[in-house]
Design a protein around this motif. Structure first.
Motif, mmCIF file in Angstrom:
data_model
loop_
_atom_site.group_PDB
_atom_site.id
_atom_site.type_symbol
_atom_site.label_atom_id
_atom_site.label_comp_id
_atom_site.label_asym_id
_atom_site.label_seq_id
_atom_site.Cartn_x
_atom_site.Cartn_y
_atom_site.Cartn_z
ATOM 1 N N ALA A 117 -4.973 6.109 26.728
ATOM 2 C CA ALA A 117 -3.587 5.886 27.148
ATOM 3 C C ALA A 117 -2.624 6.251 26.021
ATOM 4 N N ASN A 118 -1.530 6.895 26.399
ATOM 5 C CA ASN A 118 -0.428 7.123 25.460
ATOM 6 C C ASN A 118 0.688 6.162 25.819
ATOM 7 N N ILE A 119 1.255 5.526 24.809
ATOM 8 C CA ILE A 119 2.339 4.577 25.093
ATOM 9 C C ILE A 119 3.432 4.666 24.038
ATOM 10 N N SER A 120 4.678 4.653 24.499
ATOM 11 C CA SER A 120 5.809 4.594 23.577
ATOM 12 C C SER A 120 6.882 3.696 24.178
ATOM 13 N N LEU A 121 7.779 3.240 23.330
ATOM 14 C CA LEU A 121 8.893 2.390 23.764
ATOM 15 C C LEU A 121 10.199 3.090 23.424
ATOM 16 N N LYS A 122 11.213 2.900 24.270
ATOM 17 C CA LYS A 122 12.540 3.428 23.928
ATOM 18 C C LYS A 122 13.568 2.412 24.376
ATOM 19 N N PRO A 123 14.753 2.409 23.717
ATOM 20 C CA PRO A 123 15.797 1.471 24.146
ATOM 21 C C PRO A 123 16.067 1.655 25.638
ATOM 22 N N GLN A 124 16.271 0.532 26.342
ATOM 23 C CA GLN A 124 16.443 0.582 27.790
ATOM 24 C C GLN A 124 17.486 1.619 28.192
ATOM 25 N N GLY A 125 17.088 2.509 29.115
ATOM 26 C CA GLY A 125 18.018 3.496 29.640
ATOM 27 C C GLY A 125 18.180 4.739 28.778
ATOM 28 N N SER A 126 17.641 4.732 27.563
ATOM 29 C CA SER A 126 17.807 5.890 26.681
ATOM 30 C C SER A 126 17.048 7.095 27.225
ATOM 31 N N PRO A 127 17.663 8.310 27.133
ATOM 32 C CA PRO A 127 16.956 9.501 27.603
ATOM 33 C C PRO A 127 15.957 10.031 26.564
ATOM 34 N N VAL A 128 16.032 9.525 25.343
ATOM 35 C CA VAL A 128 15.171 10.035 24.265
ATOM 36 C C VAL A 128 13.872 9.223 24.198
ATOM 37 N N LEU A 129 12.740 9.921 24.276
ATOM 38 C CA LEU A 129 11.451 9.230 24.216
ATOM 39 C C LEU A 129 11.159 8.743 22.806
ATOM 40 N N GLY A 130 10.492 7.595 22.719
ATOM 41 C CA GLY A 130 10.091 7.077 21.418
ATOM 42 C C GLY A 130 8.823 7.772 20.932
ATOM 43 N N THR A 131 8.354 7.360 19.750
ATOM 44 C CA THR A 131 7.130 7.935 19.192
ATOM 45 C C THR A 131 5.922 7.348 19.914
ATOM 46 N N LYS A 132 5.007 8.224 20.317
ATOM 47 C CA LYS A 132 3.891 7.708 21.117
ATOM 48 C C LYS A 132 2.658 7.430 20.277
ATOM 49 N N VAL A 133 1.920 6.442 20.765
ATOM 50 C CA VAL A 133 0.675 6.041 20.132
ATOM 51 C C VAL A 133 -0.420 6.238 21.167
ATOM 52 N N GLU A 134 -1.555 6.777 20.726
ATOM 53 C CA GLU A 134 -2.668 6.979 21.652
ATOM 54 C C GLU A 134 -3.686 5.856 21.464
ATOM 55 N N ILE A 135 -4.118 5.256 22.582
ATOM 56 C CA ILE A 135 -5.136 4.203 22.478
ATOM 57 C C ILE A 135 -6.434 4.713 23.078
ATOM 58 N N LYS A 136 -7.504 4.576 22.314
ATOM 59 C CA LYS A 136 -8.825 5.035 22.772
ATOM 60 C C LYS A 136 -9.748 3.836 22.976
ATOM 61 N N ASN A 137 -10.928 4.156 23.508
ATOM 62 C CA ASN A 137 -11.968 3.135 23.651
ATOM 63 C C ASN A 137 -11.597 2.061 24.672
ATOM 64 N N LEU A 138 -11.018 2.488 25.778
ATOM 65 C CA LEU A 138 -10.649 1.543 26.839
ATOM 66 C C LEU A 138 -11.718 1.631 27.926
ATOM 67 N N ASN A 139 -12.717 0.736 27.861
ATOM 68 C CA ASN A 139 -13.823 0.962 28.796
ATOM 69 C C ASN A 139 -13.887 -0.031 29.951
ATOM 70 N N SER A 140 -12.761 -0.636 30.272
ATOM 71 C CA SER A 140 -12.687 -1.408 31.513
ATOM 72 C C SER A 140 -11.216 -1.453 31.938
ATOM 73 N N PHE A 141 -10.976 -1.826 33.203
ATOM 74 C CA PHE A 141 -9.598 -1.924 33.692
ATOM 75 C C PHE A 141 -8.852 -2.995 32.914
ATOM 76 N N ARG A 142 -9.576 -4.080 32.620
ATOM 77 C CA ARG A 142 -8.995 -5.178 31.878
ATOM 78 C C ARG A 142 -8.608 -4.738 30.470
ATOM 79 N N ALA A 143 -9.503 -3.962 29.833
ATOM 80 C CA ALA A 143 -9.223 -3.473 28.477
ATOM 81 C C ALA A 143 -7.976 -2.596 28.489
ATOM 82 N N LEU A 144 -7.858 -1.739 29.505
ATOM 83 C CA LEU A 144 -6.680 -0.868 29.604
ATOM 84 C C LEU A 144 -5.397 -1.701 29.649
#
Ligand SMILES: [Zn+2]
Length: 475
Positions: free
Chosen positions: A199-226
């Protein structure tokens, strides 16, 4: 400050072909290590790969089921990196010209229909498997390599970053798994690794058109882990931003036991894969007529089935979702409903005790289920007794009617017989009777219960109630 959460997923699905992607080795799970390998999947010099047509067929079906554009021209590339589980030191994948692009998948979050765009779907080969002597790579004296898995066909599915919550990410992945199961291209078992997700995930100020810096998460081997890993990242990243800090672009791994993500490598350490066209394989050129034929072979997909169950059979969302999530139950329901069985009684039966028993012992023949429903509708047995008959159906080869006759379970309606039981119950409980007459109405249930017990639970409750009323009025 409030933040918008932006999530994109990268999913790997192992295809359920009998032989590997580029050679004829078996793909069977659980064989002794390194018994399903050949010069091709071991990358020995001079060996030449040949594409497995079934793998292409499955990938095209997956693309069609995800509403993708299937390209009649696509190409294979080499992705170069060194790791012991990759015998050739490159992976054959598709980079510049993937098999499918521009799809989407619809699914529900509660009552709201959501749509996530699929950016691309391409074919590639699986790597081998490392088996560490310790509990992880860092505390192991040595590691062993099993190449049985190397060369199994995979599809990689990449979504657009349009998922906005950890829960939505899980629901999307659950729907994707269901679609893959419906079309039969994979067994999609997260615990065996035939479905994997980064999964790639980033945060940005609410409503901002500019994407924040993304972090990649690995090793997600169940729905719960995700879901948990993403929830953790939302908290971690917003805390960093609140402090006025910056998010580092990096890959992180999910530590299930500690319940947190850990940094693996930063962007600067990201490998340069030096993609180039695979010289040993010609580009993949598909006949559009063949692709259309595959489209016609697709079964009804989960969302279409959900709508049909709600709209044509009047089921609730809860009931329809159950039948969609367990396709064997869904098939059984549709077969029996088509034969004219009462939808409500049928779905209640399937979702009740039947579900538990069938999961332990397998399904009953549809004809036996239909007969059970019919004898309840006819009043041969009460709804309560039908539970005992159902249990018996899983043990005995007899039909529901034969079981009822054998066990003497027919409903007792004979007024003479029942009246005697009522009179006996009243005579045996003079104290209760006088208290009832003095106004303790809640004792009615007790008296009914006494008669039912005398009748071994087989008495028709309606008749018992009427007789009890009569007898009490008489006294
Ligand atoms: Zn092989």
């Amino acid at each position: 400050m409030k933040y918008d959460v932006v999530i994109g997923l990268e999913i790997h699905v192992a295809l359920l072909t009998e032989s590997k992607f580029l050679c004829s080795c078996s793909t069977a799970f659980g064989a002794p290590p390194n018994t399903q390998c050949c010069p091709v999947c071991l990358g020995l010099p001079g060996s030449l790969p040949v594409v497995n047509e079934k793998a292409v067929e499955y990938a095209v079906k997956a693309g069609l089921a995800l509403n993708c554009q299937v390209h009649t021209f696509s190409r294979f590339d080499r992705k170069n990196y060194f790791y012991p589980d990759l015998p050739k030191a490159y992976q054959i994948t598709q980079d510049t010209y993937p098999l499918c692009t521009d799809g989407f998948l619809e699914y529900y979050i509660d009552d709201e229909l959501r749509c996530t765009a699929i950016t691309r779907l391409h074919l590639e080969e699986e790597a081998g498997k490392l088996i560490h002597s310790g509990s992880s790579i860092v505390d192991s004296e040595y590691s062993l390599v099993d190449y049985n898995r190397a060369g199994i066909p995979l599809i990689e599915i990449v979504t657009a970053p349009d998922i906005t919550s950890p829960r939505q990410a899980r629901l999307f992945l659950e729907q994707l798994r269901l679609v893959m199961r419906y079309i039969g291209v994979s067994d999609v078992k997260m615990e065996e690794g035939s479905l994997r997700c980064d999964a790639n995930i980033s945060l940005k100020p609410q409503g901002s058109p500019v994407l924040g810096t993304k972090v990649e998460i690995k090793n997600l081997n169940s729905f719960r882990a995700l879901e948990r890993a993403l929830e953790y990242e939302v908290k971690r990243q917003s805390a960093v931003l609140e402090r006025g800090g910056k998010i580092k672009q990096e890959s992180r791994t999910w530590d299930e036991r500690a319940g947190r993500t850990l940094s693996m490598r930063s962007k600067g350490d990201a490998p340069d894969y030096r993609y180039f066209p695979e010289p040993d394989l010609p580009p993949l050129q598909l006949d559009p007529a063949w692709v259309n034929c595959l489209k016609d072979t697709l079964p009804e997909l989960p969302l279409a089935r959900l709508r049909r169950l709600e709209e044509s059979y009047g089921l609730s969302r809860y009931e329809a979702t159950f039948l969609v999530n367990y396709p064997d139950f869904g098939d059984l329901f549709l077969e029996l409903a088509k034969a004219g069985e009462d939808n409500t009684a049928l779905v209640n039966l399937l979702m009740g005790d039947y579900a538990r028993l069938a999961r332990e012992q397998g399904h009953l023949a549809p004809g036996r289920i239909a007969e059970l429903l019919r004898i309840v509708a006819e009043g041969l047995i009460t709804h309560n007794q039908s539970k005992a008959v159902l249990e018996e159906l899983f043990r005995s080869p007899l039909s529901p009617r034969e079981i009822v006759r054998d066990k003497g379970w027919e409903v007792l309606r004979d007024a003479e017989q029942l009246r005697a039981m009522v009179q006996e119950a009243l005579a045996a409980n003079p104290d209760i009777v006088s208290r009832y007459r003095a106004g303790e109405e809640r004792l009615w249930g007790y008296l009914v219960g006494q008669v039912m017990r005398a009748a071994a639970g087989k008495a028709d409750p309606k008749v018992v109630n009427e007789l009890l009323k009569e007898e009490l009025a008489r006294g």
